[in-house]
Design a protein around this motif. Structure first.
Motif, PDB file in Angstrom:
ATOM      1  N   GLU A   1      46.401  49.777  66.694  1.00 36.24           N
ATOM      2  CA  GLU A   1      44.990  50.073  66.880  1.00 36.24           C
ATOM      3  C   GLU A   1      44.369  50.391  65.523  1.00 36.24           C
ATOM      4  O   GLU A   1      44.562  51.470  64.957  1.00 36.24           O
ATOM      5  CB  GLU A   1      44.811  51.233  67.856  1.00 36.24           C
ATOM      6  N   LEU A   2      43.625  49.440  64.995  1.00 38.56           N
ATOM      7  CA  LEU A   2      43.052  49.547  63.655  1.00 38.56           C
ATOM      8  C   LEU A   2      41.556  49.811  63.748  1.00 38.56           C
ATOM      9  O   LEU A   2      40.832  49.100  64.433  1.00 38.56           O
ATOM     10  CB  LEU A   2      43.298  48.254  62.876  1.00 38.56           C
ATOM     11  N   THR A   3      41.094  50.835  63.057  1.00 35.86           N
ATOM     12  CA  THR A   3      39.662  51.143  63.012  1.00 35.86           C
ATOM     13  C   THR A   3      38.991  50.292  61.940  1.00 35.86           C
ATOM     14  O   THR A   3      39.653  49.664  61.103  1.00 35.86           O
ATOM     15  CB  THR A   3      39.448  52.624  62.707  1.00 35.86           C
ATOM     16  N   ALA A   4      37.688  50.285  61.967  1.00 35.88           N
ATOM     17  CA  ALA A   4      36.929  49.511  60.982  1.00 35.88           C
ATOM     18  C   ALA A   4      37.173  50.030  59.571  1.00 35.88           C
ATOM     19  O   ALA A   4      37.257  49.248  58.611  1.00 35.88           O
ATOM     20  CB  ALA A   4      35.435  49.583  61.319  1.00 35.88           C
ATOM     21  N   ARG A   5      37.308  51.321  59.414  1.00 34.21           N
ATOM     22  CA  ARG A   5      37.565  51.893  58.083  1.00 34.21           C
ATOM     23  C   ARG A   5      38.948  51.499  57.567  1.00 34.21           C
ATOM     24  O   ARG A   5      39.126  51.249  56.368  1.00 34.21           O
ATOM     25  CB  ARG A   5      37.428  53.419  58.136  1.00 34.21           C
ATOM     26  N   GLN A   6      39.931  51.456  58.456  1.00 34.02           N
ATOM     27  CA  GLN A   6      41.266  51.029  58.034  1.00 34.02           C
ATOM     28  C   GLN A   6      41.253  49.569  57.576  1.00 34.02           C
ATOM     29  O   GLN A   6      41.863  49.215  56.561  1.00 34.02           O
ATOM     30  CB  GLN A   6      42.259  51.207  59.192  1.00 34.02           C
ATOM     31  N   VAL A   7      40.558  48.726  58.315  1.00 31.04           N
ATOM     32  CA  VAL A   7      40.457  47.310  57.933  1.00 31.04           C
ATOM     33  C   VAL A   7      39.775  47.175  56.576  1.00 31.04           C
ATOM     34  O   VAL A   7      40.192  46.387  55.725  1.00 31.04           O
ATOM     35  CB  VAL A   7      39.696  46.512  59.013  1.00 31.04           C
ATOM     36  N   GLN A   8      38.734  47.957  56.370  1.00 26.72           N
ATOM     37  CA  GLN A   8      38.030  47.910  55.087  1.00 26.72           C
ATOM     38  C   GLN A   8      38.931  48.374  53.948  1.00 26.72           C
ATOM     39  O   GLN A   8      38.908  47.802  52.844  1.00 26.72           O
ATOM     40  CB  GLN A   8      36.770  48.783  55.157  1.00 26.72           C
ATOM     41  N   ASN A   9      39.728  49.410  54.191  1.00 28.19           N
ATOM     42  CA  ASN A   9      40.663  49.879  53.162  1.00 28.19           C
ATOM     43  C   ASN A   9      41.725  48.828  52.851  1.00 28.19           C
ATOM     44  O   ASN A   9      42.111  48.649  51.682  1.00 28.19           O
ATOM     45  CB  ASN A   9      41.340  51.176  53.623  1.00 28.19           C
ATOM     46  N   TYR A  10      42.198  48.112  53.883  1.00 29.47           N
ATOM     47  CA  TYR A  10      43.159  47.037  53.651  1.00 29.47           C
ATOM     48  C   TYR A  10      42.556  45.927  52.801  1.00 29.47           C
ATOM     49  O   TYR A  10      43.231  45.341  51.946  1.00 29.47           O
ATOM     50  CB  TYR A  10      43.646  46.470  54.991  1.00 29.47           C
ATOM     51  N   LEU A  11      41.275  45.628  53.046  1.00 22.82           N
ATOM     52  CA  LEU A  11      40.607  44.570  52.283  1.00 22.82           C
ATOM     53  C   LEU A  11      40.483  44.930  50.809  1.00 22.82           C
ATOM     54  O   LEU A  11      40.501  44.053  49.943  1.00 22.82           O
ATOM     55  CB  LEU A  11      39.220  44.299  52.860  1.00 22.82           C
ATOM     56  N   GLU A  12      40.375  46.213  50.525  1.00 24.12           N
ATOM     57  CA  GLU A  12      40.177  46.655  49.149  1.00 24.12           C
ATOM     58  C   GLU A  12      41.485  46.992  48.440  1.00 24.12           C
ATOM     59  O   GLU A  12      41.473  47.372  47.268  1.00 24.12           O
ATOM     60  CB  GLU A  12      39.260  47.887  49.129  1.00 24.12           C
ATOM     61  N   SER A  13      42.610  46.876  49.112  1.00 25.70           N
ATOM     62  CA  SER A  13      43.899  47.200  48.500  1.00 25.70           C
ATOM     63  C   SER A  13      44.296  46.134  47.485  1.00 25.70           C
ATOM     64  O   SER A  13      43.988  44.949  47.652  1.00 25.70           O
ATOM     65  CB  SER A  13      44.978  47.327  49.584  1.00 25.70           C
ATOM     66  N   TRP A  14      44.999  46.544  46.431  1.00 25.91           N
ATOM     67  CA  TRP A  14      45.352  45.592  45.375  1.00 25.91           C
ATOM     68  C   TRP A  14      46.349  44.524  45.819  1.00 25.91           C
ATOM     69  O   TRP A  14      46.274  43.381  45.337  1.00 25.91           O
ATOM     70  CB  TRP A  14      45.874  46.343  44.138  1.00 25.91           C
ATOM     71  N   PRO A  15      47.312  44.809  46.738  1.00 24.67           N
ATOM     72  CA  PRO A  15      48.189  43.706  47.166  1.00 24.67           C
ATOM     73  C   PRO A  15      47.416  42.565  47.828  1.00 24.67           C
ATOM     74  O   PRO A  15      47.702  41.393  47.572  1.00 24.67           O
ATOM     75  CB  PRO A  15      49.144  44.377  48.158  1.00 24.67           C
ATOM     76  N   PHE A  16      46.423  42.913  48.664  1.00 28.81           N
ATOM     77  CA  PHE A  16      45.661  41.863  49.320  1.00 28.81           C
ATOM     78  C   PHE A  16      44.764  41.134  48.331  1.00 28.81           C
ATOM     79  O   PHE A  16      44.582  39.910  48.440  1.00 28.81           O
ATOM     80  CB  PHE A  16      44.810  42.442  50.455  1.00 28.81           C
ATOM     81  N   LEU A  17      44.198  41.832  47.381  1.00 26.18           N
ATOM     82  CA  LEU A  17      43.354  41.178  46.378  1.00 26.18           C
ATOM     83  C   LEU A  17      44.174  40.188  45.554  1.00 26.18           C
ATOM     84  O   LEU A  17      43.727  39.067  45.284  1.00 26.18           O
ATOM     85  CB  LEU A  17      42.700  42.229  45.477  1.00 26.18           C
ATOM     86  N   ALA A  18      45.385  40.604  45.155  1.00 23.39           N
ATOM     87  CA  ALA A  18      46.262  39.697  44.394  1.00 23.39           C
ATOM     88  C   ALA A  18      46.658  38.498  45.240  1.00 23.39           C
ATOM     89  O   ALA A  18      46.674  37.356  44.759  1.00 23.39           O
ATOM     90  CB  ALA A  18      47.497  40.453  43.920  1.00 23.39           C
ATOM     91  N   TYR A  19      46.968  38.753  46.516  1.00 20.99           N
ATOM     92  CA  TYR A  19      47.337  37.668  47.429  1.00 20.99           C
ATOM     93  C   TYR A  19      46.164  36.707  47.631  1.00 20.99           C
ATOM     94  O   TYR A  19      46.354  35.480  47.668  1.00 20.99           O
ATOM     95  CB  TYR A  19      47.779  38.262  48.769  1.00 20.99           C
ATOM     96  N   SER A  20      44.960  37.242  47.746  1.00 18.64           N
ATOM     97  CA  SER A  20      43.778  36.400  47.957  1.00 18.64           C
ATOM     98  C   SER A  20      43.522  35.504  46.749  1.00 18.64           C
ATOM     99  O   SER A  20      43.206  34.315  46.903  1.00 18.64           O
ATOM    100  CB  SER A  20      42.541  37.275  48.217  1.00 18.64           C
ATOM    101  N   ILE A  21      43.655  36.067  45.551  1.00  8.59           N
ATOM    102  CA  ILE A  21      43.435  35.272  44.333  1.00  8.59           C
ATOM    103  C   ILE A  21      44.455  34.142  44.244  1.00  8.59           C
ATOM    104  O   ILE A  21      44.113  32.982  43.946  1.00  8.59           O
ATOM    105  CB  ILE A  21      43.500  36.178  43.087  1.00  8.59           C
ATOM    106  N   LEU A  22      45.723  34.469  44.521  1.00  6.10           N
ATOM    107  CA  LEU A  22      46.775  33.450  44.481  1.00  6.10           C
ATOM    108  C   LEU A  22      46.533  32.370  45.539  1.00  6.10           C
ATOM    109  O   LEU A  22      46.700  31.168  45.270  1.00  6.10           O
ATOM    110  CB  LEU A  22      48.136  34.114  44.711  1.00  6.10           C
TER     111      LEU A  22
END
Length: 309
Positions: free
Chosen positions: A99-120
């Motif tokens: 059960e993920l809240t909107a704030r948790q999803v937003q924090n995941y989007l701003e995390s550096w592992p996801f940013l690096a994965y998105s760029i790659l």
């Protein structure tokens, strides 16, 4: 498929959308996809995505009853492997909060592992798209890799949207956050482009090649996105991870065995296909005059000789 085969056998050809059986199939397909969408709100991405092999097993066995197919030894072997893999997947799936809240999803989007994965992912996708558009590289791996890269974004968005809807239904309203609508746009756009490239792959290659390769690529991309974005295997024991991956491998093997050497059943097509004509770069379909008494046929051998000359 069953409705299409029945329509072909009728003396009076009717559009497929006039068939009640076709609408029944589409309705069942829609209900299945709704259930698949809802599953992301209650289970990890790494579990829901590999369980897609159940649809391949179901198709193989249901076709025996509805399409009068012959049950092959490969179907039984592949189904056994896929079911064994499914059992391992369910048993050793990661225990992550669903059960993920909107704030948790937003924090995941701003995390550096996801940013690096998105760029790659963007870099790889651009290279593949350049090869596809500019270099005319239409290999099945290139097409389905682009589908898989888009699928990873789709899976992330689907889980976020499904989780927020589930929480809202329980009384914890999440639909007022802007991230919810951003995820809906991401889900819809990535799905649309997936369909485009998947349709191109189905046009150029046989379904027996596209289905297993697409299943493997999609599952791998979904698991990677679940690991990076939702951190589903965080603090997981080595044995659980190993058995889970082994279950995925058995599922992949089962799908490949079921799809291997399966003959495609082509429907009757009411046009003449010239094929590859020497000396001409472009070939098309010759559609006879529908008002003629000899629709779809050639009257005389002389007509054939004249057309060839």
């Amino acid at each position: 498929k069953c409705s299409h085969l029945r329509l072909v056998c009728q003396t009076e050809l009717k559009p497929y959308y006039m068939s009640k059986l076709w609408w029944c199939g589409i309705t069942l397909l829609g209900l299945g996809e709704v259930g698949n969408f809802a599953a992301y709100g209650f289970a990890p991405v790494a579990l829901v995505a590999p369980l897609g092999c159940v649809s391949v097993i179901g198709s193989a066995f249901i076709s025996v009853f509805f399409l009068k197919k012959t049950m092959r030894t490969a179907d039984i072997l592949g189904g056994t492997l896929a079911i064994t893999g499914t059992y391992l997947l369910v048993t050793f799936a990661p225990n992550a909060p669903q059960e993920l809240t909107a704030r948790q999803v937003q924090n995941y989007l701003e995390s550096w592992p996801f940013l690096a994965y998105s760029i790659l992912e963007i870099i790889i996708f651009c290279i593949l798209l350049y090869s596809y558009k500019r270099k005319a590289v239409k290999h099945i791996v290139v097409l389905l890799m682009m589908v898989a890269l888009l699928a990873s974004l789709t899976v992330i968005a689907v889980k976020a949207v499904s989780s927020m809807i589930t929480l809202s239904a329980k009384g914890n309203m999440q639909l007022t956050y802007s991230i919810f609508y951003i995820m809906i746009v991401l889900m819809a756009s990535s799905c649309a482009f997936q369909v485009k490239f998947l349709n191109q792959a189905m046009h150029l290659y046989e379904a027996t090649e596209v289905v297993p390769i697409n299943f493997v690529f999609f599952t791998i991309s979904a698991i990677i996105s679940g690991v990076i974005f939702y951190q589903e295997f965080q603090n997981a024991a080595f044995l659980s991870v190993f058995m889970f991956l082994f279950g995925c491998l058995l599922s992949f093997l089962g799908v490949f065995i079921i799809s291997r050497n399966k003959k495609e059943e082509h429907l009757q097509i009411h046009f003449i296909d010239c094929g590859h004509i020497p000396g001409q770069k472009l070939t098309g379909k010759i559609q006879p005059d529908s008002h003629s008494s000899c629709y779809g046929t050639l009257n005389k051998e002389d007509d054939l000789v004249k057309s060839q000359s």
